[in-house]
Design an enzyme around this catalytic site. Structure first.
Site, short mmCIF file in Angstrom:
data_model
loop_
_atom_site.label_atom_id
_atom_site.label_comp_id
_atom_site.label_asym_id
_atom_site.label_seq_id
_atom_site.Cartn_x
_atom_site.Cartn_y
_atom_site.Cartn_z
N HIS A 93 -116.30 15.11 28.18
CA HIS A 93 -116.17 15.94 29.38
C HIS A 93 -117.56 16.22 29.93
O HIS A 93 -118.53 16.34 29.18
CB HIS A 93 -115.46 17.25 29.03
CG HIS A 93 -115.14 18.06 30.24
ND1 HIS A 93 -116.07 18.86 30.86
CD2 HIS A 93 -114.00 18.14 30.97
CE1 HIS A 93 -115.50 19.42 31.92
NE2 HIS A 93 -114.26 19.00 32.02
N GLU A 165 -113.68 11.99 36.47
CA GLU A 165 -114.02 13.36 36.84
C GLU A 165 -115.41 13.37 37.50
O GLU A 165 -116.42 13.48 36.79
CB GLU A 165 -114.04 14.25 35.61
CG GLU A 165 -112.69 14.37 34.94
CD GLU A 165 -112.45 15.79 34.44
OE1 GLU A 165 -111.43 16.37 34.82
OE2 GLU A 165 -113.28 16.32 33.70
P1 PGA Z 1 -111.50 22.11 37.30
O1 PGA Z 1 -111.89 21.46 35.91
O2 PGA Z 1 -110.07 21.72 37.57
O3 PGA Z 1 -111.65 23.59 37.10
O4 PGA Z 1 -112.43 21.55 38.30
C1 PGA Z 1 -111.52 20.13 35.65
C2 PGA Z 1 -112.19 19.69 34.38
O5 PGA Z 1 -113.31 20.13 34.12
O6 PGA Z 1 -111.61 18.91 33.62
#
Ligand code: PGA
Length: 248
Positions: A93, A165
């Site tokens: 992540h 992401e």
């Molecule tokens: P968020 O987080 O939906 O708060 O942007 C997503 C993530 O970090 O996986």
């Protein structure tokens, strides 16, 4: 392919709060094969929640795990210890990469350790704002994918889930910096070109009930990884409902 809706609770909820949330969520969820609902509680709540959860309704993910099985690694929890408790584990992540300094080499080992222990890794990849502004998105994604998958054989690629992401779109305040469906389509195509067709690819970054439908209908997207919105039960349920509608 089924749809995935993964809620990453990050450093939120104590054990009691996590248990109450899970209880309420399970009351609202039907058994489902088409939509795989997953929550990633804080580590301290994993064990009690893994006993409480009805796995016909949802599954449990760890937010992190170490690649060594046992030994002198103070503060770590191994994939071996997570065996039987976590169905999935989030690896790489952006908060692990950028706040805790986890590098691609380490993440490749974590992916391999997860698979070795029968836990499905959800490998997160994504470019930063600066990398994006220099037009480096493709290069960054391919580098992170190559390194993340470097310790496993190609036969095991279909045991991994990839989450795209973009770092610049995570935790955006009230959706001020959202990726467009076109941004997502471009990145997901780049990822898909490097992997077998049956590898699920998710999108994450400020997903909420108001944009989940747009992301879930991007070609090649098999689900969403949700942070902030997954902490609000009604919003998370709405996103699951949207995934169910898109899938059917
Ligand atoms: P968020 O987080 O939906 O708060 O942007 C997503 C993530 O970090 O996986």
């Amino acid at each position: 392919m089924k749809m995935y809706v993964v809620g990453n609770w990050k450093l939120n909820f104590n054990v009691g709060e996590a248990s109450i949330y899970l209880h309420k969520l399970m009351q609202k969820l039907p058994n489902s094969r088409n939509v795989e609902v997953v929550v990633a509680p804080p580590l301290i709540a994993m064990q009690p929640l893994s006993l409480q959860v009805d796995r016909r309704k949802l599954k449990i993910a760890a937010q992190n795990g170490y690649y060594r099985d046992f030994g002198a690694y103070t503060g770590e929890t191994s994939m071996t210890q997570l065996r039987g408790i976590a169905d999935y584990v989030i690896v790489g992540h952006s908060e692990r990469r950028h706040i805790f300094g986890e590098d691609d080499k380490l993440l490749g080992k974590k992916v391999a350790a997860a698979i070795r222990n029968g836990i499905t890794p959800i490998l997160c990849v994504g470019e930063t704002e600066i990398e994006r502004s220099f037009g480096e998105t493709t290069e960054v994604l391919l580098d992170q994918l190559n390194a993340g998958l470097s310790e496993i054989s190609e036969e095991d690629y279909d045991k991994v889930i990839i989450a795209y992401e973009p770092v610049w779109a995570i935790s955006s305040v009230r959706g001020s910096k959202l990726a467009t469906p076109d941004d997502v389509a471009f990145a997901v195509q780049t990822i898909r070109d490097a992997l077998p067709d049956d590898t699920p690819v998710l999108y994450g970054g400020s997903v909420s009930p108001s944009n989940a439908g747009a992301y879930l209908t991007v070609p090649g997207v098999n689900g969403v990884l949700v942070g902030g919105s997954s902490l609000i039960l009604n919003e998370f349920i709405d996103i699951i409902e949207i995934a169910r509608r898109v899938r059917s």
